[in-house]
Scaffold this motif. Structure first.
Motif, PDB file in Angstrom:
ATOM      1  N   ASN A   1      -2.952   3.427  17.850  1.00  0.00           N
ATOM      2  CA  ASN A   1      -3.105   3.897  16.480  1.00  0.00           C
ATOM      3  C   ASN A   1      -2.811   5.386  16.419  1.00  0.00           C
ATOM      4  O   ASN A   1      -2.691   6.061  17.439  1.00  0.00           O
ATOM      5  CB  ASN A   1      -4.503   3.594  15.961  1.00  0.00           C
ATOM      6  N   THR A   2      -2.703   5.884  15.218  1.00  0.00           N
ATOM      7  CA  THR A   2      -2.292   7.269  15.022  1.00  0.00           C
ATOM      8  C   THR A   2      -3.305   8.253  15.583  1.00  0.00           C
ATOM      9  O   THR A   2      -2.937   9.287  16.155  1.00  0.00           O
ATOM     10  CB  THR A   2      -2.080   7.538  13.523  1.00  0.00           C
TER      11      THR A   2
ATOM     12  N   GLY B   1      -3.254   7.431   6.975  1.00  0.00           N
ATOM     13  CA  GLY B   1      -2.480   6.386   6.305  1.00  0.00           C
ATOM     14  C   GLY B   1      -1.929   6.844   4.967  1.00  0.00           C
ATOM     15  O   GLY B   1      -0.778   6.542   4.613  1.00  0.00           O
ATOM     16  N   GLY B   2      -2.743   7.590   4.213  1.00  0.00           N
ATOM     17  CA  GLY B   2      -2.259   8.124   2.943  1.00  0.00           C
ATOM     18  C   GLY B   2      -1.110   9.100   3.141  1.00  0.00           C
ATOM     19  O   GLY B   2      -0.160   9.137   2.350  1.00  0.00           O
TER      20      GLY B   2
ATOM     21  N   VAL C   1      -4.517   4.874  -2.634  1.00  0.00           N
ATOM     22  CA  VAL C   1      -3.863   3.573  -2.470  1.00  0.00           C
ATOM     23  C   VAL C   1      -4.204   2.959  -1.115  1.00  0.00           C
ATOM     24  O   VAL C   1      -4.544   1.768  -1.023  1.00  0.00           O
ATOM     25  CB  VAL C   1      -2.333   3.717  -2.623  1.00  0.00           C
ATOM     26  N   PHE C   2      -4.141   3.762  -0.072  1.00  0.00           N
ATOM     27  CA  PHE C   2      -4.444   3.241   1.254  1.00  0.00           C
ATOM     28  C   PHE C   2      -5.918   2.860   1.356  1.00  0.00           C
ATOM     29  O   PHE C   2      -6.274   1.883   2.025  1.00  0.00           O
ATOM     30  CB  PHE C   2      -4.080   4.287   2.314  1.00  0.00           C
ATOM     31  N   TRP C   3      -6.778   3.604   0.705  1.00  0.00           N
ATOM     32  CA  TRP C   3      -8.207   3.288   0.663  1.00  0.00           C
ATOM     33  C   TRP C   3      -8.432   1.904   0.059  1.00  0.00           C
ATOM     34  O   TRP C   3      -9.184   1.082   0.583  1.00  0.00           O
ATOM     35  CB  TRP C   3      -8.907   4.370  -0.147  1.00  0.00           C
ATOM     36  N   VAL C   4      -7.768   1.614  -1.034  1.00  0.00           N
ATOM     37  CA  VAL C   4      -7.923   0.331  -1.730  1.00  0.00           C
ATOM     38  C   VAL C   4      -7.418  -0.823  -0.864  1.00  0.00           C
ATOM     39  O   VAL C   4      -8.042  -1.897  -0.809  1.00  0.00           O
ATOM     40  CB  VAL C   4      -7.190   0.366  -3.085  1.00  0.00           C
TER      41      VAL C   4
ATOM     42  N   LEU D   1       1.313   2.923   9.315  1.00  0.00           N
ATOM     43  CA  LEU D   1       0.405   2.261   8.381  1.00  0.00           C
ATOM     44  C   LEU D   1      -0.287   1.060   9.026  1.00  0.00           C
ATOM     45  O   LEU D   1      -1.499   0.884   8.901  1.00  0.00           O
ATOM     46  CB  LEU D   1       1.173   1.807   7.135  1.00  0.00           C
ATOM     47  N   VAL D   2       0.486   0.230   9.729  1.00  0.00           N
ATOM     48  CA  VAL D   2      -0.089  -0.945  10.384  1.00  0.00           C
ATOM     49  C   VAL D   2      -1.085  -0.521  11.459  1.00  0.00           C
ATOM     50  O   VAL D   2      -2.176  -1.092  11.592  1.00  0.00           O
ATOM     51  CB  VAL D   2       1.024  -1.824  10.989  1.00  0.00           C
TER      52      VAL D   2
END
Length: 512
Positions: free
Chosen positions: A65-66, A149-150, A184-187, A338-339
């Motif tokens: 992961n990032t 992610g955002g 958006v990423f939170w949702v 993102l993934v």
């Protein structure tokens, strides 16, 4: 108040299977009342189905992961070369694997999540102390990962839409489109967690290989930009192998351990679904140290390559991917980010605090409600400040997290393995007046050990950029070893207090 639980409570209402796994006896009414709900009850043996592959895939998905990438690349940014960075991370993950396996043992054996497991040592009510500490740490992590992610969505949309998106008016130091991307990423993450644990397991199974391929593609891209893999290996250490390196090594090692010290506590949240002890042991041993080391190797090579190509190390993979002019390559890189971020954030930073917050008020807070509380608090912690530079990220945030959570791990290991010899009474974990009730639901010995270990572990730490200075300057010599100091202090003190003042049933558990 004194300990008032009865001195002998029979092991009734539970059965031990031939493979050692324990569950509530058939026909036994499941625990009810204010300390139980459906999400906290023991998982029946028939539903403990996760295999070695499931646990390995879980770790591959979480390790690739990032944030893991920025751990290794951050070490390059503060002066290490690739050999020093990989060595530090490999050793840290071998060390943290030990408490991970020790606390994970309770999951397949009893089918209980972390906050219920903590009731045995801290008390039925007292378990809220480590559970809330762990949950607040997860909120910080969830916020950091959601910001990453955002950021990926922001750069991706900027490449596709153009300057109007990338150069939008700024609010609070960032473009309003960045804040929109964050939301958006939170949702997206809240929507996935709402579907439950089985959805998470399926997501981890396919996300793991996808992310690994993405990391290899980034390595190929950077080596081609640098003119081959040679320049990736040739970037020298700014520290050498003398005193400058070792001065940085110990706080870095504690920071790397601190990265997964969160999971070393709440790993029962996952291992409770394990088919056997072998499945969780081999799955974690194969999944954690190997994949973290491999991913660290890939990330330090790419970061070293960025130093050769751009003249300075670019430690944030999103910022690095944004430097390409190839739209297809950019899309693939940022979708991979993102993934990867979804994979670790949902598994590591929503599942645990969802159970932890549910444990605070089981009759009012469900697993899904706990996850929503986590997601909201994650925004209020201001994660963009924690992630603003590698110094604060590795040495302040991870150092503090490791010190506090190492303290809790020491108590859990001491109680479960040394005091109780892995024997628990399931029904008593959910009721007042049982052997885990102690004094009003709190085990003062665990609280004392936690406070002493926590003060020694983080009291002398540098809290910059959160605050200036050290709370207790006299303890600054211990700050570089926070996780080890916290774990060792709490383990020894808890054992000493238990054996000197504990009740008979605390010192000698009956056979399960």
């Amino acid at each position: 108040m004194t300990d008032t639980a009865p001195s002998a409570i029979p092991l009734s209402g539970q059965v031990t299977r031939p493979d050692g796994r324990v569950e509530l006896a058939p026909g036994t009414r499941p625990p009810a009342g204010r300390y139980a709900n459906e999400d906290l009850l023991p998982v029946p043996v028939t539903r403990r189905t996760w295999t070695t592959y499931n646990f390995s895939a879980l770790w591959v998905g979480m390790a690739h992961n990032t944030a893991s990438w920025t751990l290794a690349s951050g070490l390059i940014a503060v002066g290490m070369d690739w050999k020093q960075a990989v060595f530090t991370i490999a050793l840290a993950n071998l060390v943290v694997l030990v408490p991970m396996l020790l606390t994970g043992h309770a999951g397949p054996k009893y089918g209980i999540p972390f906050p219920v497991f903590a009731r045995a040592s801290f008390g039925v009510r007292g378990a809220n102390l480590p559970a809330v500490v762990r949950a607040l740490v997860a909120c910080g992590w969830f916020g950091i990962q959601t910001w990453i992610g955002g950021e990926a969505i922001y750069f991706l949309a900027g490449k596709l839409i153009g300057d109007d998106w990338a150069n939008a008016s700024r609010i609070g130091g960032h473009a309003w489109t960045m804040w929109l991307s964050f939301a958006v990423f939170w949702v997206i993450q809240v929507a996935i967690i709402h579907r439950g644990m089985e959805t998470i397991r399926r997501f981890e199974n396919w996300a793991a290989p996808f992310v690994l391929v993405g990391a290899l593609v980034m390595l190929w891209w950077m080596s081609s930009k640098a003119g081959g893999v040679g320049p990736l290996f040739d970037q020298p250490s700014k520290l050498g192998w003398g005193g400058d390196f070792w001065k940085l090594f110990w706080p870095s090692l504690m920071g790397m351990i601190g990265f997964w010290s969160t999971l070393s506590l709440n790993i029962p949240d996952f291992t409770r679904y394990g088919r056997s002890q072998r499945a969780q042991t081999w799955g974690q041993a194969l999944g954690l140290p190997t994949t973290m080391t491999l991913f660290a190797f890939l990330s330090v090579l790419v970061t070293s390559g960025s130093q050769a190509v751009y003249g300075q190390p670019v430690w944030d993979p999103v910022q690095l991917a944004a430097k390409t002019d190839n739209v297809v390559g950019l899309l693939y890189a940022l979708v991979t980010v993102l993934v990867a971020t979804l994979s670790v954030n949902i598994a590591a930073n929503l599942v645990s605090p969802a159970f932890d917050f549910s444990n605070v008020a089981p009759r009012k807070v469900s697993f899904r409600t706990g996850a929503l509380i986590t997601a909201v608090l994650a925004v209020l912690i201001f994660p963009w400040k924690l992630y603003s530079d590698p110094q604060g990220y590795i040495f302040t945030w991870l150092g503090l997290v490791g010190g506090l959570l190492g303290t809790v791990a020491g108590i859990l290991v001491a109680d479960y393995w040394i005091v109780r010899r892995t024997r628990l009474v399931l029904a008593d974990l959910y009721r007042a007046g049982g052997r885990y009730w102690y004094a009003g639901g709190w085990n003062w010995r665990a609280v004392a050990a936690f406070l002493a270990g926590g003060v020694l572990a983080v009291g002398g730490a540098d809290f910059h950029p959160l605050i200036d200075g050290r709370p207790i300057p006299a303890l600054s010599a211990l700050a570089d070893y926070g996780w080890a100091v916290g774990l060792g202090t709490s383990l020894v003190l808890y054992l000493a207090l238990t054996w000197l003042t504990g009740r008979k049933e605390d010192r000698a558990q009956p056979a399960a």
